[in-house]
Design a protein around this motif. Structure first.
Motif, PDB file in Angstrom:
ATOM      1  N   UNK A   1      -0.590  -3.352 -17.469  1.00 57.10           N
ATOM      2  CA  UNK A   1      -0.177  -3.432 -16.145  1.00 57.10           C
ATOM      3  C   UNK A   1      -0.704  -4.835 -15.613  1.00 57.10           C
ATOM      4  N   UNK A   2       0.405  -5.645 -14.954  1.00 51.95           N
ATOM      5  CA  UNK A   2       0.112  -6.992 -14.406  1.00 51.95           C
ATOM      6  C   UNK A   2      -0.854  -6.807 -13.215  1.00 51.95           C
ATOM      7  N   UNK A   3      -1.691  -7.865 -12.906  1.00 51.25           N
ATOM      8  CA  UNK A   3      -2.370  -7.660 -11.536  1.00 51.25           C
ATOM      9  C   UNK A   3      -1.633  -7.872 -10.357  1.00 51.25           C
ATOM     10  N   UNK A   4      -1.703  -7.212  -9.452  1.00 51.28           N
ATOM     11  CA  UNK A   4      -1.098  -7.396  -8.123  1.00 51.28           C
ATOM     12  C   UNK A   4      -1.780  -8.216  -7.167  1.00 51.28           C
ATOM     13  N   UNK A   5      -2.886  -9.012  -7.698  1.00 49.93           N
ATOM     14  CA  UNK A   5      -3.550  -9.937  -6.712  1.00 49.93           C
ATOM     15  C   UNK A   5      -4.565  -9.093  -5.816  1.00 49.93           C
ATOM     16  N   UNK A   6      -4.354  -9.772  -4.577  1.00 47.94           N
ATOM     17  CA  UNK A   6      -5.028  -9.490  -3.446  1.00 47.94           C
ATOM     18  C   UNK A   6      -4.211  -9.290  -2.149  1.00 47.94           C
ATOM     19  N   UNK A   7      -4.826  -8.501  -0.953  1.00 47.48           N
ATOM     20  CA  UNK A   7      -4.111  -8.537   0.059  1.00 47.48           C
ATOM     21  C   UNK A   7      -5.223  -8.690   1.246  1.00 47.48           C
ATOM     22  N   UNK A   8      -4.867  -9.105   2.191  1.00 46.27           N
ATOM     23  CA  UNK A   8      -5.698  -9.600   3.252  1.00 46.27           C
ATOM     24  C   UNK A   8      -5.730  -8.007   4.149  1.00 46.27           C
ATOM     25  N   UNK A   9      -6.978  -7.842   4.880  1.00 43.94           N
ATOM     26  CA  UNK A   9      -7.385  -6.570   5.565  1.00 43.94           C
ATOM     27  C   UNK A   9      -6.540  -6.634   6.760  1.00 43.94           C
ATOM     28  N   UNK A  10      -6.001  -7.832   7.306  1.00 41.69           N
ATOM     29  CA  UNK A  10      -4.892  -7.934   8.224  1.00 41.69           C
ATOM     30  C   UNK A  10      -3.654  -7.117   8.141  1.00 41.69           C
ATOM     31  N   UNK A  11      -3.202  -7.339   6.783  1.00 45.03           N
ATOM     32  CA  UNK A  11      -2.105  -6.647   6.172  1.00 45.03           C
ATOM     33  C   UNK A  11      -2.220  -5.004   6.482  1.00 45.03           C
ATOM     34  N   UNK A  12      -3.468  -4.667   5.840  1.00 46.92           N
ATOM     35  CA  UNK A  12      -3.768  -3.343   5.629  1.00 46.92           C
ATOM     36  C   UNK A  12      -3.755  -2.711   7.198  1.00 46.92           C
ATOM     37  N   UNK A  13      -4.371  -3.447   8.038  1.00 44.98           N
ATOM     38  CA  UNK A  13      -4.291  -2.959   9.540  1.00 44.98           C
ATOM     39  C   UNK A  13      -3.027  -2.444  10.027  1.00 44.98           C
ATOM     40  N   UNK A  14      -2.057  -3.149   9.688  1.00 47.16           N
ATOM     41  CA  UNK A  14      -0.788  -2.828  10.276  1.00 47.16           C
ATOM     42  C   UNK A  14      -0.211  -1.399   9.858  1.00 47.16           C
ATOM     43  N   UNK A  15      -0.584  -1.220   8.676  1.00 45.80           N
ATOM     44  CA  UNK A  15      -0.263   0.142   8.139  1.00 45.80           C
ATOM     45  C   UNK A  15      -1.215   1.350   8.689  1.00 45.80           C
ATOM     46  N   UNK A  16      -2.548   1.120   9.035  1.00 42.94           N
ATOM     47  CA  UNK A  16      -3.465   1.994   9.614  1.00 42.94           C
ATOM     48  C   UNK A  16      -2.821   2.319  11.236  1.00 42.94           C
ATOM     49  N   UNK A  17      -2.513   1.271  11.674  1.00 48.93           N
ATOM     50  CA  UNK A  17      -1.934   1.405  13.187  1.00 48.93           C
ATOM     51  C   UNK A  17      -0.767   2.431  13.243  1.00 48.93           C
ATOM     52  N   UNK A  18       0.078   2.119  11.970  1.00 42.94           N
ATOM     53  CA  UNK A  18       1.379   2.956  12.139  1.00 42.94           C
ATOM     54  C   UNK A  18       0.786   4.308  11.697  1.00 42.94           C
ATOM     55  N   UNK A  19      -0.217   4.617  10.761  1.00 45.31           N
ATOM     56  CA  UNK A  19      -0.533   5.925  10.380  1.00 45.31           C
ATOM     57  C   UNK A  19      -1.179   6.493  11.330  1.00 45.31           C
ATOM     58  N   UNK A  20      -1.919   5.765  12.118  1.00 49.58           N
ATOM     59  CA  UNK A  20      -2.829   6.536  13.216  1.00 49.58           C
ATOM     60  C   UNK A  20      -1.746   6.982  14.288  1.00 49.58           C
ATOM     61  N   UNK A  21      -0.598   6.166  14.562  1.00 41.70           N
ATOM     62  CA  UNK A  21       0.467   6.551  15.462  1.00 41.70           C
ATOM     63  C   UNK A  21       1.125   7.809  15.240  1.00 41.70           C
ATOM     64  N   UNK A  22       1.312   8.011  13.738  1.00 39.97           N
ATOM     65  CA  UNK A  22       2.062   9.179  13.202  1.00 39.97           C
ATOM     66  C   UNK A  22       1.059  10.497  13.070  1.00 39.97           C
ATOM     67  N   UNK A  23      -0.147  10.250  13.529  1.00 41.92           N
ATOM     68  CA  UNK A  23      -1.152  11.346  13.310  1.00 41.92           C
ATOM     69  C   UNK A  23      -1.816  11.688  12.138  1.00 41.92           C
ATOM     70  N   UNK A  24      -1.656  10.608  11.366  1.00 38.09           N
ATOM     71  CA  UNK A  24      -2.132  11.037   9.862  1.00 38.09           C
ATOM     72  C   UNK A  24      -3.780  10.737   9.939  1.00 38.09           C
ATOM     73  N   UNK A  25      -4.614  11.684   9.181  1.00 38.71           N
ATOM     74  CA  UNK A  25      -5.928  11.561   9.060  1.00 38.71           C
ATOM     75  C   UNK A  25      -6.380  10.280   8.249  1.00 38.71           C
ATOM     76  N   UNK A  26      -6.802   9.321   8.661  1.00 33.40           N
ATOM     77  CA  UNK A  26      -7.044   8.003   8.212  1.00 33.40           C
ATOM     78  C   UNK A  26      -8.186   7.958   7.461  1.00 33.40           C
TER      79      UNK A  26
END
Length: 341
Positions: A1-26
């Motif tokens: 499987x090829x490497x997917x490289x890396x991602x910034x924490x800033x990009x992760x935070x956007x999904x975290x904010x969306x998850x929290x808004x949806x009431x997901x247990x972070x």
């Protein structure tokens, strides 16, 4: 499987904010994705692309939302794009901002690459997704395009600014949900297309932005180029070691054996592999410490002894001596200089 490289924490935070808004247990979501929630406390941390892909997969599974990616675009902020976000904020026109996407998007992460094409009075931005999970791909593309549209509207101060056409490889989510795309983007949306792309009228690119600052943009771009060079020279192993060190330093700990254990190898094996790449654990530790020290000094009001403690120094004098040897200034002098920039 090829490497997917890396991602910034800033990009992760956007999904975290969306998850929290949806009431997901972070907390539970982070645990399942093998991510340490403390990474969210860092400004320039990076995670493995595989980890971000798995996080999004779990979020899609848990929410069962067929247009999750579209809706996560509502949570975009300048910081979502790391330093690229602040570069675009300082541009004079929307066209200037768009032109910065392709050169600097790697700072946000290795999720995909942008290609720009001009055709008559229109500009097309095609985005190629690098992530290979069929459940994640359509949501990631939706997120990127939705974020672009929302961010462009915010930059320009024009809530009605819209593309002329959006084309998506994903199949239609159904007539009812198609309207969700059209109501957000105010343009035709083609599903089942041969590429993922956004088309804009050239005249829209002439839109003036709210906070043009050519000098600041030049400074930020120089900083971004330095960051890109660092990403290009770091091997997959050194990136993982730096990330693990950073995670430890959040708790004021610096132990090579713990880093090695985190990477699934012995301390001796880690030392040998780093040596083969021409670096040492101490060198990587010094680099991470310096970056974190600069961030604390410039972006927080933490007392210097507290910063030294957080960076794993037993004595503040050791921190002073090490920092001055590299930067030519004491931590106090470096902090004072921020007001003169």
């Amino acid at each position: 499987m090829r490497s997917l490289g890396t991602a910034s924490v800033a990009a992760l935070r956007q999904y975290v904010r969306a998850a929290e808004s949806a009431g997901v247990d972070i907390t539970r979501l982070f645990d399942k994705a093998s991510l340490n929630p403390a990474i969210l406390d860092t400004d320039d941390g990076r995670i493995d692309g595989e980890q971000l892909q798995h996080f999004i997969h779990l979020l899609v599974e848990q929410t069962r939302n067929p247009v999750l990616g579209l809706e996560t675009g509502d949570f975009v902020q300048p910081g979502t794009y790391s330093v690229l976000g602040y570069i675009t904020m300082s541009c004079a026109t929307l066209g200037e901002a768009v032109a910065r996407i392709a050169p600097f998007e790697k700072l946000v992460g290795d999720m995909g690459t942008t290609r720009l094409a001009v055709n008559g009075d229109e500009i097309t931005l095609a985005w190629n997704c690098n992530y290979d999970d069929p459940m994640v791909q359509p949501h990631l593309v939706d997120n990127v395009f939705s974020s672009w549209v929302n961010y462009a509207r915010w930059l320009s101060g024009n809530d009605t600014a819209s593309p002329s056409l959006v084309r998506l490889k994903r199949q239609s989510p159904g007539e009812k949900l198609e309207r969700a795309y059209q109501s957000r983007w105010h343009c035709p949306v083609q599903f089942g297309a041969d590429e993922n792309s956004i088309t804009l009228k050239k005249e829209l690119l002439d839109t003036r932005l709210r906070q043009p600052d050519p000098l600041l943009r030049k400074t930020l771009e120089a900083h971004a180029l330095t960051q890109l060079a660092s990403l290009d020279t770091d091997s997959d192993l050194t990136s993982k070691v730096k990330y693990s060190i950073q995670q430890q330093l959040v708790h004021g700990i610096t132990r090579q054996d713990m880093v090695a254990d985190d990477l699934g190898m012995t301390s001796r094996t880690l030392q040998r592999k780093l040596s083969q790449e021409g670096v040492s654990y101490q060198k990587l530790l010094d680099e991470v410490r310096l970056k974190m020290a600069e961030d604390y000094l410039l972006n927080s009001e933490l007392p210097i002894p507290e910063i030294a403690l957080r960076l794993g120094y037993i004595e503040t004098t050791s921190f002073h001596r090490k920092f001055k040897a590299v930067k030519g200034k004491t931590p106090g002098e470096f902090r004072a200089s921020r007001g003169q920039a």
